[in-house]
Design a protein around this motif. Sequence first.
Motif, PDB file in Angstrom:
ATOM      1  N   SER A 161      72.138 -25.616  34.629  1.00  0.00           N
ATOM      2  CA  SER A 161      72.804 -25.175  35.858  1.00  0.00           C
ATOM      3  C   SER A 161      72.712 -23.660  36.073  1.00  0.00           C
ATOM      4  O   SER A 161      73.127 -23.163  37.112  1.00  0.00           O
ATOM      5  CB  SER A 161      74.272 -25.598  35.832  1.00  0.00           C
ATOM      6  N   LYS A 162      72.179 -22.935  35.077  1.00  0.00           N
ATOM      7  CA  LYS A 162      72.093 -21.472  35.178  1.00  0.00           C
ATOM      8  C   LYS A 162      70.712 -21.001  34.709  1.00  0.00           C
ATOM      9  O   LYS A 162      70.590 -20.321  33.685  1.00  0.00           O
ATOM     10  CB  LYS A 162      73.180 -20.820  34.316  1.00  0.00           C
ATOM     11  N   PRO A 163      69.663 -21.345  35.441  1.00  0.00           N
ATOM     12  CA  PRO A 163      68.313 -21.003  34.977  1.00  0.00           C
ATOM     13  C   PRO A 163      67.903 -19.554  35.220  1.00  0.00           C
ATOM     14  O   PRO A 163      66.806 -19.154  34.847  1.00  0.00           O
ATOM     15  CB  PRO A 163      67.428 -21.966  35.777  1.00  0.00           C
ATOM     16  N   TYR A 164      68.758 -18.772  35.865  1.00  0.00           N
ATOM     17  CA  TYR A 164      68.429 -17.371  36.110  1.00  0.00           C
ATOM     18  C   TYR A 164      68.446 -16.579  34.796  1.00  0.00           C
ATOM     19  O   TYR A 164      69.018 -17.008  33.791  1.00  0.00           O
ATOM     20  CB  TYR A 164      69.390 -16.756  37.128  1.00  0.00           C
ATOM     21  N   ILE A 165      67.819 -15.402  34.819  1.00  0.00           N
ATOM     22  CA  ILE A 165      67.697 -14.583  33.624  1.00  0.00           C
ATOM     23  C   ILE A 165      68.833 -13.570  33.598  1.00  0.00           C
ATOM     24  O   ILE A 165      69.036 -12.822  34.548  1.00  0.00           O
ATOM     25  CB  ILE A 165      66.326 -13.858  33.577  1.00  0.00           C
ATOM     26  N   ARG A 166      69.594 -13.570  32.504  1.00  0.00           N
ATOM     27  CA  ARG A 166      70.700 -12.634  32.342  1.00  0.00           C
ATOM     28  C   ARG A 166      70.385 -11.620  31.258  1.00  0.00           C
ATOM     29  O   ARG A 166      69.945 -11.990  30.166  1.00  0.00           O
ATOM     30  CB  ARG A 166      71.979 -13.384  31.949  1.00  0.00           C
ATOM     31  N   VAL A 167      70.606 -10.350  31.559  1.00  0.00           N
ATOM     32  CA  VAL A 167      70.476  -9.304  30.549  1.00  0.00           C
ATOM     33  C   VAL A 167      71.819  -8.604  30.404  1.00  0.00           C
ATOM     34  O   VAL A 167      72.576  -8.485  31.371  1.00  0.00           O
ATOM     35  CB  VAL A 167      69.371  -8.279  30.888  1.00  0.00           C
ATOM     36  N   TYR A 168      72.095  -8.143  29.177  1.00  0.00           N
ATOM     37  CA  TYR A 168      73.364  -7.496  28.886  1.00  0.00           C
ATOM     38  C   TYR A 168      73.137  -6.002  28.665  1.00  0.00           C
ATOM     39  O   TYR A 168      72.152  -5.607  28.015  1.00  0.00           O
ATOM     40  CB  TYR A 168      74.008  -8.135  27.654  1.00  0.00           C
ATOM     41  N   VAL A 169      74.041  -5.191  29.196  1.00  0.00           N
ATOM     42  CA  VAL A 169      73.836  -3.747  29.156  1.00  0.00           C
ATOM     43  C   VAL A 169      74.701  -3.045  28.120  1.00  0.00           C
ATOM     44  O   VAL A 169      74.475  -1.865  27.822  1.00  0.00           O
ATOM     45  CB  VAL A 169      74.082  -3.115  30.538  1.00  0.00           C
ATOM     46  N   ASN A 170      75.687  -3.730  27.545  1.00  0.00           N
ATOM     47  CA  ASN A 170      76.548  -3.098  26.530  1.00  0.00           C
ATOM     48  C   ASN A 170      75.936  -3.251  25.137  1.00  0.00           C
ATOM     49  O   ASN A 170      76.522  -3.813  24.212  1.00  0.00           O
ATOM     50  CB  ASN A 170      77.963  -3.667  26.581  1.00  0.00           C
ATOM     51  N   LEU A 171      74.720  -2.725  25.003  1.00  0.00           N
ATOM     52  CA  LEU A 171      73.942  -2.909  23.776  1.00  0.00           C
ATOM     53  C   LEU A 171      74.625  -2.315  22.558  1.00  0.00           C
ATOM     54  O   LEU A 171      74.619  -2.909  21.473  1.00  0.00           O
ATOM     55  CB  LEU A 171      72.550  -2.290  23.949  1.00  0.00           C
ATOM     56  N   ASP A 172      75.209  -1.132  22.701  1.00  0.00           N
ATOM     57  CA  ASP A 172      75.814  -0.470  21.540  1.00  0.00           C
ATOM     58  C   ASP A 172      77.054  -1.211  21.060  1.00  0.00           C
ATOM     59  O   ASP A 172      77.320  -1.268  19.851  1.00  0.00           O
ATOM     60  CB  ASP A 172      76.151   0.982  21.873  1.00  0.00           C
ATOM     61  N   GLY A 212      64.203  -2.110  27.679  1.00  0.00           N
ATOM     62  CA  GLY A 212      64.043  -1.378  26.422  1.00  0.00           C
ATOM     63  C   GLY A 212      65.002  -1.848  25.348  1.00  0.00           C
ATOM     64  O   GLY A 212      65.145  -1.202  24.306  1.00  0.00           O
ATOM     65  N   ALA A 213      65.651  -3.004  25.556  1.00  0.00           N
ATOM     66  CA  ALA A 213      66.694  -3.463  24.642  1.00  0.00           C
ATOM     67  C   ALA A 213      66.140  -3.856  23.275  1.00  0.00           C
ATOM     68  O   ALA A 213      66.751  -3.557  22.236  1.00  0.00           O
ATOM     69  CB  ALA A 213      67.446  -4.647  25.259  1.00  0.00           C
ATOM     70  N   LEU A 214      65.002  -4.514  23.251  1.00  0.00           N
ATOM     71  CA  LEU A 214      64.437  -4.919  21.967  1.00  0.00           C
ATOM     72  C   LEU A 214      64.100  -3.705  21.104  1.00  0.00           C
ATOM     73  O   LEU A 214      64.383  -3.686  19.905  1.00  0.00           O
ATOM     74  CB  LEU A 214      63.165  -5.752  22.189  1.00  0.00           C
ATOM     75  N   ARG A 215      63.511  -2.708  21.698  1.00  0.00           N
ATOM     76  CA  ARG A 215      63.188  -1.496  20.938  1.00  0.00           C
ATOM     77  C   ARG A 215      64.465  -0.876  20.364  1.00  0.00           C
ATOM     78  O   ARG A 215      64.495  -0.423  19.218  1.00  0.00           O
ATOM     79  CB  ARG A 215      62.452  -0.491  21.828  1.00  0.00           C
ATOM     80  N   HIS A 216      65.524  -0.861  21.166  1.00  0.00           N
ATOM     81  CA  HIS A 216      66.810  -0.322  20.719  1.00  0.00           C
ATOM     82  C   HIS A 216      67.327  -1.103  19.514  1.00  0.00           C
ATOM     83  O   HIS A 216      67.766  -0.515  18.514  1.00  0.00           O
ATOM     84  CB  HIS A 216      67.799  -0.387  21.883  1.00  0.00           C
ATOM     85  N   TYR A 217      67.256  -2.429  19.583  1.00  0.00           N
ATOM     86  CA  TYR A 217      67.709  -3.274  18.476  1.00  0.00           C
ATOM     87  C   TYR A 217      66.809  -3.086  17.249  1.00  0.00           C
ATOM     88  O   TYR A 217      67.284  -3.043  16.114  1.00  0.00           O
ATOM     89  CB  TYR A 217      67.693  -4.741  18.903  1.00  0.00           C
ATOM     90  N   ILE A 218      65.499  -3.016  17.485  1.00  0.00           N
ATOM     91  CA  ILE A 218      64.548  -2.848  16.374  1.00  0.00           C
ATOM     92  C   ILE A 218      64.833  -1.563  15.613  1.00  0.00           C
ATOM     93  O   ILE A 218      64.861  -1.538  14.367  1.00  0.00           O
ATOM     94  CB  ILE A 218      63.101  -2.858  16.915  1.00  0.00           C
ATOM     95  N   GLU A 219      65.040  -0.475  16.332  1.00  0.00           N
ATOM     96  CA  GLU A 219      65.257   0.810  15.666  1.00  0.00           C
ATOM     97  C   GLU A 219      66.632   0.863  15.001  1.00  0.00           C
ATOM     98  O   GLU A 219      66.793   1.512  13.961  1.00  0.00           O
ATOM     99  CB  GLU A 219      65.055   1.950  16.660  1.00  0.00           C
ATOM    100  N   PHE A 220      67.608   0.166  15.562  1.00  0.00           N
ATOM    101  CA  PHE A 220      68.907   0.053  14.883  1.00  0.00           C
ATOM    102  C   PHE A 220      68.738  -0.661  13.551  1.00  0.00           C
ATOM    103  O   PHE A 220      69.239  -0.198  12.511  1.00  0.00           O
ATOM    104  CB  PHE A 220      69.895  -0.706  15.776  1.00  0.00           C
ATOM    105  N   MET A 221      68.035  -1.797  13.546  1.00  0.00           N
ATOM    106  CA  MET A 221      67.847  -2.557  12.308  1.00  0.00           C
ATOM    107  C   MET A 221      66.968  -1.811  11.315  1.00  0.00           C
ATOM    108  O   MET A 221      67.092  -1.986  10.103  1.00  0.00           O
ATOM    109  CB  MET A 221      67.255  -3.936  12.608  1.00  0.00           C
ATOM    110  N   GLY A 222      66.086  -0.949  11.839  1.00  0.00           N
ATOM    111  CA  GLY A 222      65.280  -0.138  10.945  1.00  0.00           C
ATOM    112  C   GLY A 222      66.121   0.779  10.083  1.00  0.00           C
ATOM    113  O   GLY A 222      65.717   1.166   8.971  1.00  0.00           O
ATOM    114  N   GLN A 223      67.319   1.122  10.567  1.00  0.00           N
ATOM    115  CA  GLN A 223      68.221   2.008   9.828  1.00  0.00           C
ATOM    116  C   GLN A 223      69.126   1.243   8.864  1.00  0.00           C
ATOM    117  O   GLN A 223      69.876   1.860   8.092  1.00  0.00           O
ATOM    118  CB  GLN A 223      69.103   2.786  10.818  1.00  0.00           C
ATOM    119  N   GLN A 224      69.080  -0.084   8.918  1.00  0.00           N
ATOM    120  CA  GLN A 224      70.004  -0.899   8.124  1.00  0.00           C
ATOM    121  C   GLN A 224      69.347  -1.386   6.833  1.00  0.00           C
ATOM    122  O   GLN A 224      68.358  -2.105   6.873  1.00  0.00           O
ATOM    123  CB  GLN A 224      70.475  -2.119   8.933  1.00  0.00           C
TER     124      GLN A 224
END
Length: 341
Positions: A105-116, A152-164
């Motif tokens: 019922s919700k086939p649209y694409i949702r992106v979230y902006v509160n990444l941090d 650019g969310a994936l890059r943000h997540y990738i670089e965060f995990m790179g620090q973990q």
Amino acid sequence: MKRFDPDLVFFEPQSLDYPLGDKLYKYFEQSGIPIKMTTSHNRVTGIPGDTDAKKYRNAKRTLVVGVRKTLKFDTSKPSAEYAIPLATGCAGHCHYCYLQTTLSSKPYIRVYVNLDEILEKAQEYIEERKPEITTFEAACTGDPVSFEHLTGALRHYIEFMGQQSHGRLRFVTKYDNVDSLLDADHRGHTRIRFSINTSYVIRNFEPSTSAFEERIEAAGKIAEAGYPLGFIMAPIIIYDGWKQDYLELIQKLHERIGTIDIVDLEFELIQHRYTKVAKNTIMERYPKTKLDMNEENRQMKWGRYGRYKYVYKKEDATDMEQYLREQILRYFPSAKVSYFV
């Protein structure tokens, strides 16, 4: 290069309070793409279309920008401990996809902006499980690579995990929109997996995704960038000439990445399956599909969500598994075939 650029965009008002939300609003405003507001990314109205089929196709061309309010992560066994929120929905039109029913019922694409805020919660999960490694899956409910050029969310997540030291990320994609990830500081903490299939399957059952050759080239780029690499061969489908086509797929992969030193190369094998509910939805949305969903060629298997699935008969599945394992290990002897289901 295949990527998702929407025809219509909705924004939750509070999404504009975040840098990414503000950036996206200005980008789409300058691009001249129609913008509407919505009170919630879970309840979007006003997507055009005078039939359900047209509304569905228009929804797949619609982006909704919102704030992820629920920060409790779902589990994501067996591939990861948790599913990390990043986006929900996919621009692809894969006829067999399980999102046909789970997001019906919700086939649209949702992106979230509160990444941090999402990553702060991920940090809590990592701390709770130390000294064990905590792995997060970023593509349980969609394909974020298709719109990475926008967020650019994936890059943000990738670089965060790179620090973990105790955190890892993984995701799977059917898109080749990976250039912005190649120089990310990943430190080997993110495994990128490509969903691969034969030219026949991609051409007939995976509209609006990257082509056979594009995915293989993208996988080569990711391997050269030093990421841990994996392939999900799914759904494996039996049709006239399937063995030769899957052999060609493995050979083409070997031609592109066979000489690259890849750490911990992994293959996951998944045969085609469907439920009766999924079959009905697929036939409504893609009435001309060539997807074989004849129950006479299948056997029933109990699914973990309380529904029977139709999978290939035991002798066909055994033949499929043995053949593909043999060919994969023939061309990639050091690879790991994680499972066949």
